[in-house]
Design a protein around this motif. Structure first.
Motif, PDB file in Angstrom:
ATOM      1  N   PHE A 176       0.823  -1.207   0.000  1.00 28.47           N
ATOM      2  CA  PHE A 176       0.000   0.000   0.000  1.00 28.47           C
ATOM      3  C   PHE A 176       0.861   1.263   0.000  1.00 28.47           C
ATOM      4  O   PHE A 176       1.537   1.546  -0.972  1.00 28.47           O
ATOM      5  N   LYS A 177       0.864   1.989   1.099  1.00 26.14           N
ATOM      6  CA  LYS A 177       1.578   3.255   1.149  1.00 26.14           C
ATOM      7  C   LYS A 177       3.036   3.015   1.535  1.00 26.14           C
ATOM      8  O   LYS A 177       3.319   2.568   2.642  1.00 26.14           O
ATOM      9  N   PRO A 178       3.996   3.315   0.655  1.00 26.26           N
ATOM     10  CA  PRO A 178       5.407   3.039   0.966  1.00 26.26           C
ATOM     11  C   PRO A 178       5.966   4.029   1.987  1.00 26.26           C
ATOM     12  O   PRO A 178       5.537   5.178   2.053  1.00 26.26           O
ATOM     13  N   ASP A 179       6.925   3.565   2.756  1.00 26.84           N
ATOM     14  CA  ASP A 179       7.609   4.415   3.718  1.00 26.84           C
ATOM     15  C   ASP A 179       8.546   5.364   2.967  1.00 26.84           C
ATOM     16  O   ASP A 179       9.440   4.917   2.246  1.00 26.84           O
ATOM     17  N   PRO A 180       8.356   6.686   3.110  1.00 24.81           N
ATOM     18  CA  PRO A 180       9.227   7.642   2.395  1.00 24.81           C
ATOM     19  C   PRO A 180      10.714   7.429   2.681  1.00 24.81           C
ATOM     20  O   PRO A 180      11.548   7.633   1.791  1.00 24.81           O
ATOM     21  N   GLU A 181      11.057   7.018   3.910  1.00 30.55           N
ATOM     22  CA  GLU A 181      12.464   6.789   4.229  1.00 30.55           C
ATOM     23  C   GLU A 181      13.020   5.605   3.435  1.00 30.55           C
ATOM     24  O   GLU A 181      14.172   5.625   2.991  1.00 30.55           O
ATOM     25  N   ALA A 182      12.197   4.577   3.267  1.00 27.30           N
ATOM     26  CA  ALA A 182      12.632   3.413   2.483  1.00 27.30           C
ATOM     27  C   ALA A 182      12.830   3.792   1.021  1.00 27.30           C
ATOM     28  O   ALA A 182      13.755   3.308   0.358  1.00 27.30           O
ATOM     29  N   VAL A 183      11.968   4.661   0.520  1.00 29.48           N
ATOM     30  CA  VAL A 183      12.108   5.127  -0.861  1.00 29.48           C
ATOM     31  C   VAL A 183      13.368   5.977  -0.997  1.00 29.48           C
ATOM     32  O   VAL A 183      14.151   5.812  -1.934  1.00 29.48           O
ATOM     33  N   THR A 184      13.587   6.874  -0.053  1.00 25.85           N
ATOM     34  CA  THR A 184      14.769   7.742  -0.078  1.00 25.85           C
ATOM     35  C   THR A 184      16.052   6.929  -0.057  1.00 25.85           C
ATOM     36  O   THR A 184      17.031   7.263  -0.743  1.00 25.85           O
ATOM     37  N   ALA A 185      16.057   5.839   0.726  1.00 25.75           N
ATOM     38  CA  ALA A 185      17.248   5.003   0.851  1.00 25.75           C
ATOM     39  C   ALA A 185      17.661   4.369  -0.473  1.00 25.75           C
ATOM     40  O   ALA A 185      18.827   4.011  -0.661  1.00 25.75           O
ATOM     41  N   LEU A 186      16.730   4.249  -1.406  1.00 23.46           N
ATOM     42  CA  LEU A 186      17.039   3.669  -2.718  1.00 23.46           C
ATOM     43  C   LEU A 186      17.682   4.690  -3.659  1.00 23.46           C
ATOM     44  O   LEU A 186      18.089   4.337  -4.768  1.00 23.46           O
ATOM     45  N   ASN A 187      17.752   5.947  -3.234  1.00 28.77           N
ATOM     46  CA  ASN A 187      18.359   7.015  -4.034  1.00 28.77           C
ATOM     47  C   ASN A 187      17.772   7.061  -5.450  1.00 28.77           C
ATOM     48  O   ASN A 187      18.516   7.034  -6.446  1.00 28.77           O
ATOM     49  N   PRO A 188      16.453   7.144  -5.578  1.00 27.67           N
ATOM     50  CA  PRO A 188      15.848   7.134  -6.919  1.00 27.67           C
ATOM     51  C   PRO A 188      16.089   8.447  -7.654  1.00 27.67           C
ATOM     52  O   PRO A 188      16.221   9.510  -7.043  1.00 27.67           O
ATOM     53  N   ASP A 189      16.154   8.363  -8.978  1.00 24.09           N
ATOM     54  CA  ASP A 189      16.174   9.590  -9.777  1.00 24.09           C
ATOM     55  C   ASP A 189      14.836   9.808 -10.479  1.00 24.09           C
ATOM     56  O   ASP A 189      14.631  10.833 -11.128  1.00 24.09           O
ATOM     57  N   LEU A 190      13.901   8.855 -10.321  1.00 22.28           N
ATOM     58  CA  LEU A 190      12.557   8.997 -10.872  1.00 22.28           C
ATOM     59  C   LEU A 190      11.618   8.089 -10.094  1.00 22.28           C
ATOM     60  O   LEU A 190      11.961   6.941  -9.794  1.00 22.28           O
ATOM     61  N   ILE A 191      10.423   8.601  -9.757  1.00 21.41           N
ATOM     62  CA  ILE A 191       9.400   7.827  -9.053  1.00 21.41           C
ATOM     63  C   ILE A 191       8.112   7.888  -9.870  1.00 21.41           C
ATOM     64  O   ILE A 191       7.715   8.958 -10.335  1.00 21.41           O
TER      65      ILE A 191
END
Length: 331
Positions: free
Chosen positions: A119-134
C-alpha cells in the motif's frame, strides 16, 4: 695581453650559462612536441568525466496530470508502484517496487528489486534507494513522495494506450512503447479470428470473484480480473443486465455484489472466476452447481495474481490464458 684575453672568456662563459638557463626554461613551459603526448590523455579523461556528468544530470520537461515536471533524460534508478510490468515491457528494471501478488506474470523478472509494501510506501525506504525517478498511481502517495525525487502520477485506470504513451515519453522510449502497443493489437486481432472460427466470439461472458455470502461481478474495465481483455480488446459481451453497466462504467474500477439467489440472472455462456487461496467453497452450493456454465464445463478459474494487474506485460499473458481456455471448451 693577459687582461685582454681574460675578458672575452668570461663573457663567453656568461653567454653559455644564459643560453643553458633559457633552454631549461623553454622545456619547463612545454614545447608541443615534448608535452602533447602526456597532456592529451589527462584532458580526454576530464572531458569524458564532464560528458558523463552532463548525461546523468540532463533533464527534460514532460507534461503530466500534475503539470509540467522535470525528469531525467536517462533515468537509472526508478521506483515504480503497481505499473512494474509496463516498465519491464519497455526494458526498464526498477530498483524499488510495490509488493507483487503471487502468480503475477512478471514475478520472476523482479527478484532483485526492493519491495516497498502493498500500500503506502515508507518515504524513508524510498529515499534510501536514491531514486532519480518515481512513478505512482495514487494521488495521496504522489504527495508523500514528490519531494524525494522527480515524481510522476499516472492514474491506474488510464487506458493502456494512453498510459504507455505517457511512459514512453517520460522514459525516452516512445518507439518501444508504440511497438508494444502494435504487437498487442495485432495479437488481439489474431485471437478474435480464432475465437470466431470456433464459434465463441459472440458468446456472453461473466467475470466474478467469490465473497462471503455473495459474488462480486465485474462491471467496469478498470477492475482487472480479465475485464479489459474480454470486454474491451476481444469485444465479447456480458449478459444484458451487466452489459449496460459495463458500457456506462467504462474504465472505472467497479463491481457489483450479487447474492447467490439471483446470481443465475447475471451469468453468461461462460464464467471467468478469480480464484485465490481461501476463497469461498461452492462445491456444495446447489444454486451454483445448477448454473448451466458451471454444470456444462464453461467455468474457467483464473489466478488472482495473474489477473490482478492491467499493465501491458500482464495483459499479453492474460490474453494467452483467456483465448487458450476458451478454445479448449470447443474441442
Amino acid at each position: 695581453m693577459y687582461r685582454s684575453r681574460k675578458t672575452p672568456l668570461a663573457i663567453t662563459l656568461l653567454l653559455c650559462l644564459t643560453l643553458l638557463l633559457s633552454a631549461c626554461s623553454t622545456g619547463g613551459t612545454g614545447s608541443p612536441s615534448a608535452n602533447e603526448g602526456s597532456q592529451k590523455p589527462t584532458n580526454q579523461i576530464a572531458a569524458n568525466n564532464a560528458n558523463n556528468t552532463d548525461t546523468q544530470s540532463q533533464m527534460k520537461t514532460v507534461t503530466t496530470i500534475k503539470g509540467d515536471i522535470e525528469v531525467p533524460v536517462n533515468p537509472q534508478r526508478v521506483v515504480v508502484l503497481y505499473l512494474m510490468g509496463d516498465l519491464l515491457a519497455l526494458g526498464v528494471n526498477p530498483v524499488g517496487i510495490s509488493s507483487i501478488e503471487e502468480g503475477a506474470a512478471f514475478a520472476s523478472e523482479l527478484e532483485g528489486a526492493t519491495s516497498l509494501g502493498a500500500f503506502k510506501p515508507d518515504p524513508e525506504a524510498v529515499t534510501a534507494l536514491n531514486p532519480d525517478l518515481i512513478i505512482v498511481t495514487n494521488e495521496e502517495i504522489y504527495e508523500g513522495l514528490k519531494m524525494i525525487a522527480p515524481t510522476v502520477y499516472i492514474p491506474y485506470d488510464l487506458p493502456v494506450e494512453e498510459r504507455m504513451n505517457m511512459l514512453g515519453e517520460i522514459l525516452g522510449k516512445e518507439g518501444q512503447a508504440q511497438e508494444m502497443l502494435d504487437n498487442l493489437h495485432k495479437k488481439v486481432e489474431q485471437s478474435k479470428e480464432k475465437l470466431e472460427q470456433a464459434g465463441i466470439l459472440d458468446k456472453t461472458v461473466t467475470i466474478m470473484e467469490s465473497n462471503k455470502g455473495s459474488m462480486a461481478v465485474m462491471t467496469g474495465l478498470g477492475y482487472g480480473r480479465g475485464s479489459q481483455i474480454i470486454y474491451q480488446y476481444l469485444g465479447m459481451k456480458a449478459p444484458e443486465v451487466l452489459q449496460r453497466e459495463i458500457e456506462n462504467a467504462r474504465n472505472d474500477a467497479t463491481s457489483k455484489d450479487v447474492s447467490y439467489e439471483v446470481l443465475p440472472e447475471y451469468v453468461g455462456d461462460y464464467i471467468f472466476r478469480s480464484s485465490f487461496e481461501g476463497m469461498v467453497d461452492l462445491s456444495d452450493n446447489s444454486i451454483w452447481n445448477n448454473i448451466p456454465a458451471v454444470k456444462e464445463g464453461r467455468l474457467i478459474d483464473m489466478s488472482f495474481g495473474l489477473f490482478f494487474y492491467n499493465d501491458i506485460y500482464s495483459l499479453d499473458k492474460q490474453l494467452d490464458f483467456i483465448v487458450d481456455n476458451l478454445l479448449k471448451t470447443a474441442e
